[in-house]
Design an enzyme around this catalytic site. Structure first.
Site, PDB file in Angstrom:
ATOM      1  N   ASP A 120      35.607  36.626  37.052  1.00 27.01           N
ATOM      2  CA  ASP A 120      36.961  37.018  37.605  1.00 27.01           C
ATOM      3  C   ASP A 120      38.087  35.875  37.541  1.00 27.01           C
ATOM      4  OD1 ASP A 120      35.436  39.306  38.798  1.00 27.01           O
ATOM      5  OD2 ASP A 120      34.924  37.849  40.261  1.00 27.01           O
TER       6      ASP A 120
ATOM      7  N   GLU B 121      33.831  41.492  32.132  1.00 26.17           N
ATOM      8  CA  GLU B 121      35.995  41.860  31.254  1.00 26.17           C
ATOM      9  C   GLU B 121      36.548  41.323  30.459  1.00 26.17           C
ATOM     10  OE1 GLU B 121      39.283  43.923  34.415  1.00 26.17           O
ATOM     11  OE2 GLU B 121      36.762  44.256  34.850  1.00 26.17           O
TER      12      GLU B 121
END
Length: 380
Positions: free
Chosen positions: A23, A276
């Site tokens: 994140d 990600e």
């Protein structure tokens, strides 16, 4: 800190670090790009400052307010300091904003543009939810869902304006020399390994060890390192360690900063990535890669994996598409890797060619930071 012109747009980004560096990796990359390329005064709020400081080597642990690479970094504490919200407020990955900050947003005139920056997904429903507003149940505020994505119906992916220039200047021989490694042999496979814990890891490393062609595996410090150590019968591994077993050579790298991570992806023939941020960077790198998606309950992550594969396979030779799918599924299920690897290894040349076309198609969506800036300008 230096004062900024009143016309400078001010943005707040709130980041709750829930997956080690995933994140904060996305939020830091976005914050830096907004500041450097778009002249935004970014205030990045981070709850887990210790984890963040590993990603930001020039940050000073224990400092509540500091500036790094033109970004103001603040420790997200409870209670939050009394500050004036920016013109745009981003809640990264659906994190909950502090109540007192939301109330301060509601008192602003005009009220800030409130963005819920979501996780990247290739699922079909994303296009219909992208940019949708959602009113706050109590306050006169509304948030907008903003989805990164793979085409023009979404927000695109993060890619810095100087990415192509940096890639063009990259010299692989210099990279290998800095690691005290010779250039790859003609039949050698160079692999970067960045993934979550995986029960199939030992099986894969054993395959490489017993293979007929040499494999060099570069492992940045991270969650996979204890698994690599166990596969070699060791209690632990540390940065700088080197192991050689038959056809396999493993080298442990120190934690890799974001700009250097791009170089690692460019240098290797095959990249194992996770989550990600590294997943996106591997797509820009144009080399074959294997995505270890973040595991979810009831194997919901496998649906997201298949949604991406369905898009990524378009244009691939049917055989290579099957070989890609079989290995990705085996890797993410943690079983069947030994059966799937030989065919996947044969598909690497086709996947290397496909990577260039895929990267070019992603460019059509524009980059996430620029799309965010334009959307917020329209709303303001």
């Amino acid at each position: 800190m230096n004062s900024l012109p009143s016309s400078t747009p001010r943005w707040d980004i709130f980041c709750a670090v829930v997956d080690n560096f995933g994140d904060i990796g996305v939020c830091w990359r976005l914050a830096r790009q907004l500041a450097v390329e778009h002249g935004v005064a970014v205030r990045l709020w981070i709850d887990d400052f210790d984890s963040a400081c590993r990603l930001l080597p020039t940050a000073r642990p224990g400092t509540e307010v500091q500036r790094v690479d033109q970004v103001e970094i603040r420790h997200w504490t409870t209670p939050l300091p009394d500050v004036q919200p920016g013109d745009v407020v981003i809640a990264a990955f659906a994190c909950d904003l502090p109540v007192q900050f939301l109330e301060a947003m509601a008192r602003c005139t005009p009220r800030p543009v409130w963005i819920n920056l979501e996780y990247l997904s290739a699922e079909d429903w994303v296009a219909g939810c992208h940019r949708l507003p959602s009113p706050h149940p109590r306050l006169p505020l509304r948030q907008y869902f903003f989805f990164p994505g793979l085409d023009r119906t979404t927000g695109g992916l993060l890619r810095e304006a100087d990415y192509a220039d940096r890639r063009a200047r990259f010299v692989a021989a210099d990279f290998w020399r800095a690691l005290d490694l010779p250039p790859p042999a003609p039949d050698e496979l160079r692999v970067s390994l960045f993934c979550y814990e995986n029960p199939a890891l030992g099986e894969l490393l054993d395959l490489w060890r017993q293979g007929s062609a040499p494999v060099t595996c570069l492992v940045p410090e991270g969650r996979v390192l204890p698994g690599v150590a166990r596969a070699f019968g060791l209690s632990d591994l540390r940065s700088g360690d080197r192991l050689v077993r038959d056809a396999l050579r493993v080298q442990v790298l120190p934690f890799v900063a974001q700009p250097c991570y791009d170089e690692l992806l460019w240098a290797c023939h095959l990249n194992f990535v996770r989550g990600e941020d590294s997943f996106v960077r591997a797509q820009w790198a144009e080399h074959p890669f294997v995505w270890h998606i973040y595991p979810q309950q009831d194997e919901a992550h496998l649906e997201k994996l298949e949604a991406f594969l369905a898009r990524y396979r378009v244009g691939l030779d049917p055989l290579a598409a099957r070989q890609l799918t079989d290995f990705w599924q085996a890797w993410n299920r943690g079983q069947g890797v030994a059966q799937a690897w030989p065919a996947f290894r044969e598909a690497l040349p086709a996947l290397a060619r496909h990577g260039k076309a895929w990267s070019a198609s992603l460019m059509e969506a524009g980059d996430l930071a620029r799309n965010l800036v334009q959307f917020c300008k329209d709303e303001i």
